[in-house]
Enzyme design. Structure first.
Site, PDB file in Angstrom:
ATOM      1  N   ASN A 213      -8.487  10.862  -8.615  1.00  0.00           N
ATOM      2  CA  ASN A 213      -8.961   9.534  -8.234  1.00  0.00           C
ATOM      3  C   ASN A 213      -9.555   9.661  -6.839  1.00  0.00           C
ATOM      4  OD1 ASN A 213      -9.348   6.877  -7.562  1.00  0.00           O
ATOM      5  ND2 ASN A 213      -7.246   6.216  -8.024  1.00  0.00           N
TER       6      ASN A 213
ATOM      7  N   LYS B  90      -6.669  11.195  -4.620  1.00  0.00           N
ATOM      8  CA  LYS B  90      -5.322  11.282  -5.204  1.00  0.00           C
ATOM      9  C   LYS B  90      -5.388  12.219  -6.393  1.00  0.00           C
ATOM     10  CE  LYS B  90      -3.986   6.571  -4.377  1.00  0.00           C
ATOM     11  NZ  LYS B  90      -4.053   5.305  -5.047  1.00  0.00           N
TER      12      LYS B  90
ATOM     13  N   ARG C  19     -10.979   9.248 -12.579  1.00  0.00           N
ATOM     14  CA  ARG C  19     -11.068   7.790 -12.599  1.00  0.00           C
ATOM     15  C   ARG C  19     -12.422   7.398 -12.019  1.00  0.00           C
ATOM     16  NH1 ARG C  19      -9.241   3.469  -8.306  1.00  0.00           N
ATOM     17  NH2 ARG C  19      -9.529   1.626  -9.590  1.00  0.00           N
TER      18      ARG C  19
ATOM     19  N   HIS D 189      -9.083  -2.868 -13.773  1.00  0.00           N
ATOM     20  CA  HIS D 189      -7.713  -2.494 -14.173  1.00  0.00           C
ATOM     21  C   HIS D 189      -7.634  -2.167 -15.661  1.00  0.00           C
ATOM     22  CE1 HIS D 189      -6.026  -5.196 -10.712  1.00  0.00           C
ATOM     23  NE2 HIS D 189      -6.052  -3.933 -10.305  1.00  0.00           N
TER      24      HIS D 189
ATOM     25  N   HIS E  50      -1.240  -7.651 -14.834  1.00  0.00           N
ATOM     26  CA  HIS E  50      -1.175  -6.551 -13.852  1.00  0.00           C
ATOM     27  C   HIS E  50      -1.144  -7.214 -12.488  1.00  0.00           C
ATOM     28  CE1 HIS E  50      -2.430  -2.454 -12.276  1.00  0.00           C
ATOM     29  NE2 HIS E  50      -2.632  -3.249 -11.233  1.00  0.00           N
TER      30      HIS E  50
ATOM     31  N   ASN F 222      -1.207  -5.412  -5.565  1.00  0.00           N
ATOM     32  CA  ASN F 222      -1.983  -5.803  -4.406  1.00  0.00           C
ATOM     33  C   ASN F 222      -3.268  -6.479  -4.882  1.00  0.00           C
ATOM     34  OD1 ASN F 222      -2.334  -5.940  -1.750  1.00  0.00           O
ATOM     35  ND2 ASN F 222      -2.434  -3.726  -1.427  1.00  0.00           N
ATOM     36  N   GLY F 223      -3.902  -5.846  -5.863  1.00  0.00           N
ATOM     37  CA  GLY F 223      -4.961  -6.492  -6.623  1.00  0.00           C
ATOM     38  C   GLY F 223      -4.340  -6.908  -7.951  1.00  0.00           C
TER      39      GLY F 223
ATOM     40  N   ARG G 217      -7.411 -11.005  -1.078  1.00  0.00           N
ATOM     41  CA  ARG G 217      -8.623 -11.552  -1.715  1.00  0.00           C
ATOM     42  C   ARG G 217      -8.384 -12.970  -2.196  1.00  0.00           C
ATOM     43  NH1 ARG G 217      -9.413  -6.811  -5.929  1.00  0.00           N
ATOM     44  NH2 ARG G 217      -8.256  -5.405  -4.574  1.00  0.00           N
TER      45      ARG G 217
ATOM     46  N   ASP H  83       1.838  -8.490   1.669  1.00  0.00           N
ATOM     47  CA  ASP H  83       2.869  -7.823   0.872  1.00  0.00           C
ATOM     48  C   ASP H  83       3.875  -8.858   0.372  1.00  0.00           C
ATOM     49  OD1 ASP H  83       5.362  -6.401   0.224  1.00  0.00           O
ATOM     50  OD2 ASP H  83       4.253  -4.651   0.950  1.00  0.00           O
ATOM     51  N   PHE H  84       4.052  -8.891  -0.951  1.00  0.00           N
ATOM     52  CA  PHE H  84       4.894  -9.934  -1.543  1.00  0.00           C
ATOM     53  C   PHE H  84       6.363  -9.835  -1.119  1.00  0.00           C
ATOM     54  CE2 PHE H  84       1.142 -10.456  -4.126  1.00  0.00           C
ATOM     55  CZ  PHE H  84       1.131 -11.811  -4.409  1.00  0.00           C
ATOM     56  N   ARG H  85       6.801  -8.624  -0.743  1.00  0.00           N
ATOM     57  CA  ARG H  85       8.193  -8.509  -0.258  1.00  0.00           C
ATOM     58  C   ARG H  85       8.363  -9.259   1.051  1.00  0.00           C
ATOM     59  NH1 ARG H  85       7.985  -2.197  -1.365  1.00  0.00           N
ATOM     60  NH2 ARG H  85       5.902  -2.741  -0.681  1.00  0.00           N
TER      61      ARG H  85
ATOM     62  N   GLY I 218       2.980  -3.359  -9.089  1.00  0.00           N
ATOM     63  CA  GLY I 218       3.976  -3.548  -8.020  1.00  0.00           C
ATOM     64  C   GLY I 218       4.824  -4.809  -8.135  1.00  0.00           C
TER      65      GLY I 218
ATOM     66  N   GLU J 113      -1.443   4.695 -14.971  1.00  0.00           N
ATOM     67  CA  GLU J 113      -2.879   4.917 -15.157  1.00  0.00           C
ATOM     68  C   GLU J 113      -3.193   6.406 -15.263  1.00  0.00           C
ATOM     69  OE1 GLU J 113      -5.163   1.576 -12.806  1.00  0.00           O
ATOM     70  OE2 GLU J 113      -3.153   1.826 -11.990  1.00  0.00           O
TER      71      GLU J 113
HETATM   72  P1  ADP Z   1      -1.969  -1.569  -5.692  1.00  0.00           P
HETATM   73  O1  ADP Z   1      -1.835  -0.386  -6.636  1.00  0.00           O
HETATM   74  O2  ADP Z   1      -2.903  -2.623  -6.174  1.00  0.00           O
HETATM   75  O3  ADP Z   1      -2.140  -1.234  -4.247  1.00  0.00           O
HETATM   76  P2  ADP Z   1       0.794  -2.076  -6.393  1.00  0.00           P
HETATM   77  O4  ADP Z   1       0.691  -2.206  -7.861  1.00  0.00           O
HETATM   78  O5  ADP Z   1       1.436  -0.865  -5.838  1.00  0.00           O
HETATM   79  O6  ADP Z   1      -0.606  -2.335  -5.719  1.00  0.00           O
HETATM   80  O7  ADP Z   1       1.569  -3.367  -5.859  1.00  0.00           O
HETATM   81  C1  ADP Z   1       1.796  -3.587  -4.515  1.00  0.00           C
HETATM   82  C2  ADP Z   1       2.490  -4.936  -4.356  1.00  0.00           C
HETATM   83  O8  ADP Z   1       3.734  -4.891  -5.066  1.00  0.00           O
HETATM   84  C3  ADP Z   1       2.797  -5.275  -2.907  1.00  0.00           C
HETATM   85  O9  ADP Z   1       2.386  -6.581  -2.596  1.00  0.00           O
HETATM   86  C4  ADP Z   1       4.299  -5.183  -2.891  1.00  0.00           C
HETATM   87  O10 ADP Z   1       4.849  -6.101  -2.006  1.00  0.00           O
HETATM   88  C5  ADP Z   1       4.680  -5.558  -4.292  1.00  0.00           C
HETATM   89  N1  ADP Z   1       6.073  -5.175  -4.524  1.00  0.00           N
HETATM   90  C6  ADP Z   1       6.617  -3.952  -4.569  1.00  0.00           C
HETATM   91  N2  ADP Z   1       7.954  -4.044  -4.709  1.00  0.00           N
HETATM   92  C7  ADP Z   1       8.250  -5.370  -4.739  1.00  0.00           C
HETATM   93  C8  ADP Z   1       9.447  -6.130  -4.863  1.00  0.00           C
HETATM   94  N3  ADP Z   1      10.612  -5.540  -4.959  1.00  0.00           N
HETATM   95  N4  ADP Z   1       9.353  -7.464  -4.842  1.00  0.00           N
HETATM   96  C9  ADP Z   1       8.164  -8.078  -4.728  1.00  0.00           C
HETATM   97  N5  ADP Z   1       7.022  -7.416  -4.612  1.00  0.00           N
HETATM   98  C10 ADP Z   1       7.061  -6.082  -4.621  1.00  0.00           C
END
Ligand code: ADP
Length: 401
Positions: free
Chosen positions: A7, A14, A93, A182, A210, A213-214, A243, A285-287, A333, A386
């Site tokens: 990728n 990657k 990819r 995706h 899916h 992040n996206g 976004r 970041d959702f966390r 994620g 993927e």
């Molecule tokens: P990408 O591949 O698009 O960069 P990912 O699929 O890795 O993204 O997803 C990243 C997102 O998943 C981040 O916003 C992260 O906060 C979220 N994420 C990961 N672990 C958790 C969790 N335990 N609770 C909530 N969100 C999470």
């Protein structure tokens, strides 16, 4: 068979070496800062082999990066294969295949030309993907290579789903339409869902969420994508980390006039400063947002609510579009890790046969049924993969299946 999955980004690459039949990963890693100061990371997945983390390796171009990957893979001490002959094929990819590709293909000169023709549709990504392909051709001549497109899975959408209501010549002349992204992930989890449910893909109506992040949501009817939330670009659909997702185009004119912005500044705000970051002012970041919400930050909670509400609305509309739904899939994620968001999204949908099981939902990162036993519509957690999908497509094509 071993497939090397690549990728390539503009300054990063990657990689993963895996066996598409067993899914076993032999090694994976990342080349970063290509053309700058070159950092190389190598993670062998075999007992007793040592990893390398961000070590300095001169990588003026992607060719040296691929060469570094090969050296690491065949290294006498920490390598995972005896020689390059054990790499049977390379899967690349590629972000945009336009309307030219509705499936993965063996890379030939004509295919390279067609990927080049799609550069205007993905000006940042396709050139980087092409660079990765050319670097591999140089360093591993004669090894068959396959291109796997993010857009290909969505080429089955009907015109009513992919057309924008713009003057028709923008479609005919300028190729402006919904492409969706995706695709590799949606295809992989849709295939796994059929396996988990013990059904044929052709028999199933699925909604694949899916959420990372996206984020994008796809309606998969009989194994085929029939609608998806991302559009001409990955800016469309749900609000994402940074976004905006869909918005009233009239807002652009209003803000650009008011703040004297040009279109580049405006689009940069939509791509990089919007989404849950823009609404919360806290993080993409959702966390972080969940934690901030627990501490009473209302805007952080609002941004997550908006996101969850957006996913719920897409589930409803895609169920209507397909005339029903057999299973809803959560992946990526957020989808794989956030039990609270899955619950918020898929609760209160009993009217359409979706009944979550709060206990079963307390699971992370593994395949699981998270709906109640009596739920008419199954809700599934399926970690995406993927790289495995790319390796499987690559193996199928090079072995002529
Ligand atoms: P990408 O591949 O698009 O960069 P990912 O699929 O890795 O993204 O997803 C990243 C997102 O998943 C981040 O916003 C992260 O906060 C979220 N994420 C990961 N672990 C958790 C969790 N335990 N609770 C909530 N969100 C999470």
């Amino acid at each position: 068979m071993n497939v090397l999955v690549i990728n390539a980004g503009s300054s990063s690459l990657k990689y993963q070496l895996l066996n598409p039949d067993s899914g076993a990963v032999l090694a994976k890693g990342l080349c970063e800062r290509i053309g700058i100061d070159g950092k190389f990371t190598y993670k062998p997945q075999v007992e007793g082999k040592e990893a390398l983390k961000e070590v300095d390796v001169a990588m003026p171009t992607h060719s040296e990066a691929i060469q570094a990957v090969l050296y690491a893979l065949v290294d006498a001490k920490n390598g995972v294969i005896a020689s390059m002959k054990e790499i049977d094929a390379v899967g690349h990819r590629v972000v945009h295949g336009g309307e030219a590709f509705n499936k993965s293909v063996l890379i030939t000169d004509e295919v390279m030309k067609a990927i080049e023709d799609c550069i205007p549709l993905a000006p940042l990504h396709n050139p980087a993907n092409l660079t990765g392909i050319r670097a591999c051709e140089k360093v591993m001549p004669g090894v068959p290579m396959v291109a796997v497109f993010d857009t290909a899975f969505h080429q089955t959408m009907p015109a009513k789903a992919y057309m924008y209501a713009l003057p028709y010549e923008y479609y005919e002349t300028d190729k402006v339409r919904r492409y969706g992204f995706h695709g590799t992930s949606h295809k992989y989890v849709a295939g796994r869902a059929a396996a988990m449910l013990g059904k044929k893909s052709e028999e199933l109506k699925l909604i694949s969420c899916h959420l990372g992040n996206g984020s994008s949501v796809t309606a998969v009817d009989g194994g085929k994508s029939v609608d998806t939330s991302m559009g001409f670009t990955p800016l469309a659909g749900l609000p994402m980390g940074t976004r905006s997702g869909d918005l009233d185009a009239g807002i652009l004119e209003y803000l650009m006039a008011k703040y004297n912005m040009d279109i580049k500044e405006m689009v940069s705000i939509l791509n990089k400063k919007s989404g849950v970051l823009g609404v919360s002012g806290v993080s993409s970041d959702f966390r972080d947002l969940e934690n901030a919400g627990k501490e009473g930050n209302k805007r952080a909670s609002l941004s997550v609510e908006m996101f969850n509400y957006g996913v719920k609305k897409l589930i409803g509309s895609y169920a209507a579009a397909m005339g029903g739904v057999d299973a809803i899939i959560f992946t990526a994620g957020v989808g794989e890790n956030s039990a609270s968001q899955r619950l918020a999204i898929a609760s209160d949908l009993e009217f359409m046969g979706v009944k979550m099981d709060a206990e079963a939902n307390k699971v992370r990162g593994e395949e699981a049924v998270i709906s109640a036993p009596d739920s008419k519509v199954k809700v599934l957690l399926i970690p995406t993969n993927e790289e495995l999908m790319i390796a499987m497509d690559t193996a199928a094509i090079v072995s002529g299946k």
